[in-house]
Scaffold this motif. Structure first.
Motif, PDB file in Angstrom:
ATOM      1  N   ARG A   1     -45.864 -24.698 -22.378  1.00 25.01           N
ATOM      2  CA  ARG A   1     -44.597 -25.073 -21.749  1.00 25.01           C
ATOM      3  C   ARG A   1     -44.237 -26.521 -22.082  1.00 25.01           C
ATOM      4  N   ALA A   2     -45.234 -27.391 -22.114  1.00 24.71           N
ATOM      5  CA  ALA A   2     -44.983 -28.789 -22.468  1.00 24.71           C
ATOM      6  C   ALA A   2     -44.496 -28.899 -23.909  1.00 24.71           C
ATOM      7  N   ALA A   3     -45.065 -28.090 -24.790  1.00 30.04           N
ATOM      8  CA  ALA A   3     -44.655 -28.098 -26.196  1.00 30.04           C
ATOM      9  C   ALA A   3     -43.211 -27.634 -26.344  1.00 30.04           C
ATOM     10  N   LEU A   4     -42.831 -26.622 -25.585  1.00 35.24           N
ATOM     11  CA  LEU A   4     -41.464 -26.105 -25.647  1.00 35.24           C
ATOM     12  C   LEU A   4     -40.468 -27.080 -25.022  1.00 35.24           C
TER      13      LEU A   4
ATOM     14  N   ALA B   1     -35.841 -25.180 -22.480  1.00 30.75           N
ATOM     15  CA  ALA B   1     -37.225 -25.072 -22.939  1.00 30.75           C
ATOM     16  C   ALA B   1     -37.687 -23.621 -22.924  1.00 30.75           C
ATOM     17  N   ALA B   2     -37.254 -22.884 -21.904  1.00 27.58           N
ATOM     18  CA  ALA B   2     -37.688 -21.497 -21.754  1.00 27.58           C
ATOM     19  C   ALA B   2     -36.997 -20.563 -22.736  1.00 27.58           C
ATOM     20  N   ALA B   3     -35.730 -20.834 -23.032  1.00 27.65           N
ATOM     21  CA  ALA B   3     -34.927 -19.900 -23.826  1.00 27.65           C
ATOM     22  C   ALA B   3     -34.860 -20.250 -25.303  1.00 27.65           C
TER      23      ALA B   3
ATOM     24  N   LYS C   1     -36.257 -12.268 -22.641  1.00 31.39           N
ATOM     25  CA  LYS C   1     -37.610 -12.126 -23.190  1.00 31.39           C
ATOM     26  C   LYS C   1     -38.276 -13.484 -23.375  1.00 31.39           C
ATOM     27  N   LEU C   2     -37.500 -14.455 -23.843  1.00 32.54           N
ATOM     28  CA  LEU C   2     -38.044 -15.793 -24.061  1.00 32.54           C
ATOM     29  C   LEU C   2     -38.396 -16.472 -22.737  1.00 32.54           C
ATOM     30  N   VAL C   3     -37.532 -16.317 -21.739  1.00 34.10           N
ATOM     31  CA  VAL C   3     -37.800 -16.903 -20.424  1.00 34.10           C
ATOM     32  C   VAL C   3     -39.047 -16.270 -19.808  1.00 34.10           C
ATOM     33  N   LYS C   4     -39.178 -14.963 -19.967  1.00 37.75           N
ATOM     34  CA  LYS C   4     -40.372 -14.278 -19.455  1.00 37.75           C
ATOM     35  C   LYS C   4     -41.636 -14.854 -20.098  1.00 37.75           C
TER      36      LYS C   4
ATOM     37  N   LEU D   1     -27.067 -22.046 -25.818  1.00 41.44           N
ATOM     38  CA  LEU D   1     -27.848 -22.000 -24.586  1.00 41.44           C
ATOM     39  C   LEU D   1     -26.985 -22.345 -23.371  1.00 41.44           C
ATOM     40  N   ARG D   2     -26.042 -23.256 -23.543  1.00 40.25           N
ATOM     41  CA  ARG D   2     -25.129 -23.586 -22.438  1.00 40.25           C
ATOM     42  C   ARG D   2     -24.291 -22.365 -22.057  1.00 40.25           C
ATOM     43  N   ILE D   3     -23.852 -21.627 -23.067  1.00 35.88           N
ATOM     44  CA  ILE D   3     -23.057 -20.425 -22.808  1.00 35.88           C
ATOM     45  C   ILE D   3     -23.883 -19.397 -22.045  1.00 35.88           C
TER      46      ILE D   3
END
Length: 227
Positions: free
Chosen positions: A65-68, A142-144, A52-55, A83-85
């Motif tokens: 996107r720059a802020a994230l 950044a996306a997740a 959902k976050l990546v979407k 997040l690595r997992i």
């Protein structure tokens, strides 16, 4: 346990960690070493929240996107463990990047009943941009990343401050109140609030504006504050 929001569970561990250290005045133990995250006998499943976050990230404006991206650069290695997992569960290609196919394959392999009931296919369809571009781990972070979960951490103010330093160098720009309102999908009733997010000196987002922009604001909440 597998159907719980493991991202929420992870951040809960971090919050409890901060409380533990506040009460005991002992050195902070490493979240990365926590058995729930490190014990191979307790594998962490694929988290639908990540999808959902990546979407949302893929459909966000360049400024968001720059802020994230700036926010993700402020995280420590311990804070990146989860997040690595999740990235590893997507089984990145040899070049260390993931595409839409990685997300689809991981979903088929790890889907739970809860995922099947959460309109996950609609989410996948909204991630179509990844069919012609790939995402490396840095952009995946950044996306997740979940701003709302990070805000609950004891060290949020320091994270936000560090992130803003990155944002100042790589993403902050002159923005009008009207444009900021469009970024947040708000109308003129929010202008009186949003103007306080922009520095008078150069017309760019302030630290307050940056953190508020990350969090977002609804028309309902802006109207409440306005009155």
């Amino acid at each position: 346990m597998s159907d719980l929001g493991f991202a929420t569970l992870y951040y809960l561990i971090m919050i409890l960690d901060g409380l533990f250290n506040f009460l005991t005045v002992k050195p902070t133990f490493s979240i990365a070493a926590h058995p729930w995250l490190r014990n191979d006998s307790r594998p962490i499943p694929l988290d639908i929240l990540i999808y959902k976050l990546v979407k949302s990230y893929l459909n966000a404006t360049p400024l968001k996107r720059a802020a994230l991206k700036a926010l993700s650069k402020a995280l420590t290695e311990d804070e990146l463990v989860y997040l690595r997992i999740q990235f590893k569960l997507l089984e990145p290609n040899k070049d260390g990047r993931v595409s839409l196919e990685n997300f689809k394959t991981a979903l088929v392999r790890n889907a739970t009943d809860a995922m099947r009931e959460s309109r996950v296919l609609d989410i996948i369809n909204a991630m179509e941009q990844l069919s012609y571009k790939k995402m490396d781990f840095e952009e995946f972070c950044a996306a997740a990343i979940s701003t709302h979960q990070l805000e609950a951490l004891d060290g949020w103010e320091q994270i936000a401050s560090t992130a803003f330093e990155h944002f100042e160098q790589e993403g902050n720009r002159v923005i009008s109140v009207e444009e900021l309102a469009r970024e947040l999908n708000l109308g003129p009733t929010a202008y009186s609030i949003l103007k306080d997010w922009i520095r008078n000196s150069d017309g760019k987002l302030s630290l307050l504006g940056y953190t508020k922009f990350l969090h977002g604001v609804t028309l309902r909440s802006s109207n409440t504050r306005h009155h």
